[in-house]
Scaffold this active site. Structure first.
Site, PDB file in Angstrom:
ATOM      1  CB  CYS A  12      10.268   3.867   2.228  1.00 10.96           C
ATOM      2  SG  CYS A  12       8.602   4.442   1.895  1.00 10.96           S
ATOM      3  CG  HIS A  24      17.332   4.173   2.950  1.00 10.94           C
ATOM      4  ND1 HIS A  24      16.586   3.303   3.699  1.00 10.94           N
ATOM      5  CD2 HIS A  24      16.803   5.399   3.173  1.00 10.94           C
ATOM      6  CE1 HIS A  24      15.636   3.973   4.338  1.00 10.94           C
ATOM      7  NE2 HIS A  24      15.744   5.257   4.031  1.00 10.94           N
TER       8      HIS A  24
HETATM    9  P1  HMG Z   1      -5.424   9.306   3.018  1.00  9.57           P
HETATM   10  O1  HMG Z   1      -5.315  10.247   1.854  1.00  9.57           O
HETATM   11  O2  HMG Z   1      -6.513   9.543   3.978  1.00  9.57           O
HETATM   12  O3  HMG Z   1      -5.545   7.881   2.360  1.00  9.57           O
HETATM   13  O4  HMG Z   1      -4.058   9.317   3.809  1.00  9.57           O
HETATM   14  P2  HMG Z   1      -5.471   6.391   2.960  1.00  9.57           P
HETATM   15  O5  HMG Z   1      -6.306   5.538   2.053  1.00  9.57           O
HETATM   16  O6  HMG Z   1      -4.101   5.923   3.137  1.00  9.57           O
HETATM   17  O7  HMG Z   1      -6.127   6.479   4.392  1.00  9.57           O
HETATM   18  C1  HMG Z   1      -7.486   6.518   4.712  1.00  9.57           C
HETATM   19  C2  HMG Z   1      -7.633   6.199   6.182  1.00  9.57           C
HETATM   20  O8  HMG Z   1      -6.478   6.612   6.919  1.00  9.57           O
HETATM   21  C3  HMG Z   1      -8.787   6.946   6.823  1.00  9.57           C
HETATM   22  O9  HMG Z   1      -9.312   6.095   7.832  1.00  9.57           O
HETATM   23  C4  HMG Z   1      -8.121   8.106   7.482  1.00  9.57           C
HETATM   24  O10 HMG Z   1      -8.848   8.630   8.557  1.00  9.57           O
HETATM   25  C5  HMG Z   1      -6.825   7.483   7.973  1.00  9.57           C
HETATM   26  P3  HMG Z   1     -10.732   5.347   7.668  1.00  9.57           P
HETATM   27  O11 HMG Z   1     -11.727   6.411   7.431  1.00  9.57           O
HETATM   28  O12 HMG Z   1     -10.560   4.455   6.456  1.00  9.57           O
HETATM   29  O13 HMG Z   1     -10.893   4.567   8.943  1.00  9.57           O
HETATM   30  N1  HMG Z   1      -5.767   8.458   8.171  1.00  9.57           N
HETATM   31  C6  HMG Z   1      -5.019   8.527   9.297  1.00  9.57           C
HETATM   32  N2  HMG Z   1      -5.001   7.802  10.421  1.00  9.57           N
HETATM   33  C7  HMG Z   1      -4.106   8.167  11.370  1.00  9.57           C
HETATM   34  N3  HMG Z   1      -3.238   9.188  11.221  1.00  9.57           N
HETATM   35  C8  HMG Z   1      -3.234   9.912  10.100  1.00  9.57           C
HETATM   36  C9  HMG Z   1      -4.143   9.599   9.079  1.00  9.57           C
HETATM   37  N4  HMG Z   1      -4.374  10.113   7.852  1.00  9.57           N
HETATM   38  C10 HMG Z   1      -5.352   9.403   7.302  1.00  9.57           C
HETATM   39  N5  HMG Z   1      -2.373  10.922   9.958  1.00  9.57           N
HETATM   40  C11 HMG Z   1      -1.714   9.201   4.151  1.00  9.57           C
HETATM   41  C12 HMG Z   1      -2.837   9.603   3.209  1.00  9.57           C
HETATM   42  C13 HMG Z   1      -0.406   9.586   3.521  1.00  9.57           C
HETATM   43  C14 HMG Z   1      -1.885   9.946   5.462  1.00  9.57           C
HETATM   44  C15 HMG Z   1      -1.780   7.695   4.392  1.00  9.57           C
HETATM   45  O14 HMG Z   1      -1.800   7.013   3.179  1.00  9.57           O
HETATM   46  C16 HMG Z   1      -0.622   7.163   5.216  1.00  9.57           C
HETATM   47  O15 HMG Z   1      -0.607   7.346   6.425  1.00  9.57           O
HETATM   48  N6  HMG Z   1       0.363   6.497   4.563  1.00  9.57           N
HETATM   49  C17 HMG Z   1       1.599   6.023   5.186  1.00  9.57           C
HETATM   50  C18 HMG Z   1       2.781   6.778   4.624  1.00  9.57           C
HETATM   51  C19 HMG Z   1       4.068   6.397   5.332  1.00  9.57           C
HETATM   52  O16 HMG Z   1       4.131   6.344   6.553  1.00  9.57           O
HETATM   53  N7  HMG Z   1       5.138   6.111   4.548  1.00  9.57           N
HETATM   54  C20 HMG Z   1       6.429   5.748   5.091  1.00  9.57           C
HETATM   55  C21 HMG Z   1       7.173   6.916   5.654  1.00  9.57           C
HETATM   56  S1  HMG Z   1       8.016   7.906   4.440  1.00  9.57           S
HETATM   57  C22 HMG Z   1       9.596   7.207   4.318  1.00  9.57           C
HETATM   58  O17 HMG Z   1       9.853   6.175   4.864  1.00  9.57           O
HETATM   59  C23 HMG Z   1      10.659   7.954   3.570  1.00  9.57           C
HETATM   60  C24 HMG Z   1      11.642   8.682   4.508  1.00  9.57           C
HETATM   61  O18 HMG Z   1      12.275   7.782   5.394  1.00  9.57           O
HETATM   62  C25 HMG Z   1      12.728   9.407   3.673  1.00  9.57           C
HETATM   63  C26 HMG Z   1      13.426   8.504   2.667  1.00  9.57           C
HETATM   64  O19 HMG Z   1      14.038   7.489   3.061  1.00  9.57           O
HETATM   65  O20 HMG Z   1      13.348   8.823   1.500  1.00  9.57           O
HETATM   66  C27 HMG Z   1      10.907   9.740   5.344  1.00  9.57           C
HETATM   67 MG    MG Z   2      14.064   6.567   4.962  1.00  8.26          MG
END
Ligand code: HMG
Ligand code: MG
Length: 303
Positions: A240, A209
Site C-alpha cells: 500500500c 504482506h
Molecule cells: P476524496 O475524499 O475526494 O479526496 O477521495 P482526494 O483529495 O483524495 O480526492 C479528490 C479528487 O479525487 C477529486 O477530483 C475527486 O473527484 C476524485 P478533483 O475534483 O480534484 O478533480 N475522486 C475520484 N476519482 C476517481 N474515482 C474515485 C474518486 N473519488 C474521489 N472513486 C479517496 C478519497 C479515498 C477516494 C481518495 O483519496 C483515493 O482514491 N485514494 C486512494 C486510496 C487507495 O487506493 N489506497 C490503496 C488501496 S488500499 C490497500 O492497498 C490496502 C489493502 O491492500 C489491504 C491491506 O493490505 O491492508 C486493500
Molecule cells: Mg494489501
C-alpha cells in the site's frame, strides 16, 4: 489442528501488486496480465481500483481494463471502490464484485482514505446498499489488523468489532490485511479466535504482506484456524502506498507451492503461473519476489 482440503486463492497482483509501482502498465499490458492469470486457473482476480487517479496513477483506466477482459463464468473480477463515485464507475463497467477498504488504525485510515474509521463506515453504508441492489458482491478490507505503520500495536478487540460491523453492513467477506507484515502465527490465531466468536470463519480471508518473511507461517496458522480464502500476488509484488516500508504481498507462486505440497486443492496450474511471473516481471521490469518462481524458473532453464 487440521488443514483444509481446498483453498481459494484471490489474486490481488493486478491491483495491490501494481498500485504502488513507479512503472505504470498500459491498459493492454494489464489486460494481458489478468487474462494470463485467469488462464492459470485463478477464479478470483482483483482487476483494479476506482480511486483518485492523481493519488494512484497505476490504477487509472480500470474501466477500460475491465471492458477488454473476456467475459468468463470461471473467473470473478473485483475492483476497489472507496466511495460512491468509485462504485458508480464500477457498476458502469459491469463488475460483479467490489471491495470497500478501511483500517483498524485511525492514522492509517486517515492517510489512506482521508477520513476516520467511523466516517469510512458511514460512507460505505449507502455504497453497500446500492451494490447489493445491483446484485454486486461487496468485499470488506480491514487494514493494519496486526499492526499499524504509524500507531504500532492495534487491539485485537478493535479488529474483531470492525470485522463484525463490516459484515453486519453487508460485506459478504472480510479480508484481514496484515498491511505491513508484522503479524506472527500466534497473533493470527488469537485474532481469528476473537473474530469467530461472532462470525463464521468462512467469511474471513487472509491478506498478508511478507515484509518480514512471516507471511507463509502466518498463512499456515490461518489455515489451521479454518481460513480457506487467501489473497496473494503474482511475483510477490505490491504494497500500500500509504504504508511506508511495507513490501509486497505474499507471492501466489510461494503459496501455491506450499498448498500443492500439503495436498490442498486450488485449481491453479503452477507452470502457467510461472509464465505469468515471467510476463509481469518483464512488463514493468519489476523484481521477482517469489522464491518459488525463482527456483522453478532456474530449474526450467537447466533441464
Ligand atoms: P476524496 O475524499 O475526494 O479526496 O477521495 P482526494 O483529495 O483524495 O480526492 C479528490 C479528487 O479525487 C477529486 O477530483 C475527486 O473527484 C476524485 P478533483 O475534483 O480534484 O478533480 N475522486 C475520484 N476519482 C476517481 N474515482 C474515485 C474518486 N473519488 C474521489 N472513486 C479517496 C478519497 C479515498 C477516494 C481518495 O483519496 C483515493 O482514491 N485514494 C486512494 C486510496 C487507495 O487506493 N489506497 C490503496 C488501496 S488500499 C490497500 O492497498 C490496502 C489493502 O491492500 C489491504 C491491506 O493490505 O491492508 C486493500
Ligand atoms: Mg494489501
Amino acid at each position: 489442528m487440521s488443514l483444509p482440503g481446498a483453498v481459494t486463492l484471490v489474486e490481488v497482483g493486478p491491483r495491490d501488486g501494481l498500485q504502488g509501482q513507479k512503472t505504470v502498465l498500459s491498459v493492454e499490458q494489464r489486460v494481458a496480465l489478468i487474462s494470463s492469470l485467469a488462464a492459470s486457473g485463478l477464479s478470483r482476480i482483483e482487476a483494479g481500483s476506482f480511486v483518485n487517479p492523481e493519488r494512484i496513477p497505476a490504477m487509472r483506466d480500470t474501466d477500460q481494463v475491465l471492458a477488454r477482459l473476456p467475459a468468463t463464468a470461471s473467473v470473478r473480477y473485483c475492483a476497489l471502490t472507496p466511495n460512491m463515485k468509485g462504485l458508480d464507475a464500477a457498476l458502469e463497467a459491469g463488475v460483479k464484485e467490489v471491495a470497500v477498504f478501511t483500517g483498524a488504525s485511525e492514522t492509517f485510515t486517515q492517510k489512506n482514505i482521508q477520513c476516520s474509521i467511523a466516517q469510512s463506515l458511514e460512507r460505505f453504508q449507502p455504497l453497500i446498499e446500492k451494490a447489493s441492489q445491483a446484485g454486486v458482491l461487496v468485499r470488506g478490507y480491514l487494514s493494519c489488523t496486526m499492526g499499524c505503520p504509524y500507531e504500532g500495536k492495534v487491539a485485537l478487540d478493535q479488529v474483531a468489532s470492525l470485522a463484525w460491523e463490516l459484515h453486519q453492513m453487508g460485506c459478504y467477506e472480510i479480508s484481514l490485511g496484515d498491511t505491513i507484515g508484522v503479524g506472527n502465527p500466534v497473533r493470527v490465531r488469537q485474532l481469528i479466535e476473537k473474530i469467530t466468536r461472532q462470525l463464521s470463519v468462512e467469511v474471513l480471508a487472509a491478506h498478508f504482506h511478507d515484509t518480514y518473511g512471516l507471511a507463509m507461517a502466518n498463512l499456515y496458522a490461518a489455515m489451521e484456524s479454518g481460513i480457506t480464502i487467501i489473497d496473494s500476488a503474482v511475483a510477490g509484488l505490491g504494497g500500500c502506498p500509504y504504508a511506508k516500508g511495507a513490501s509486497g504481498n505474499v507471492a501466489t507462486e510461494d503459496v501455491l507451492f506450499m498448498l500443492n505440497g500439503l495436498g490442498i486443492e486450488t485449481g491453479v496450474n503452477m507452470d502457467r503461473l510461472l509464465d505469468v511471473n515471467t510476463l509481469v516481471c518483464s512488463q514493468g521490469d519489476f523484481p521477482n519476489f517469489s522464491r518459488t518462481a525463482k527456483a522453478l524458473l532456474t530449474a526450467r532453464e537447466r533441464f
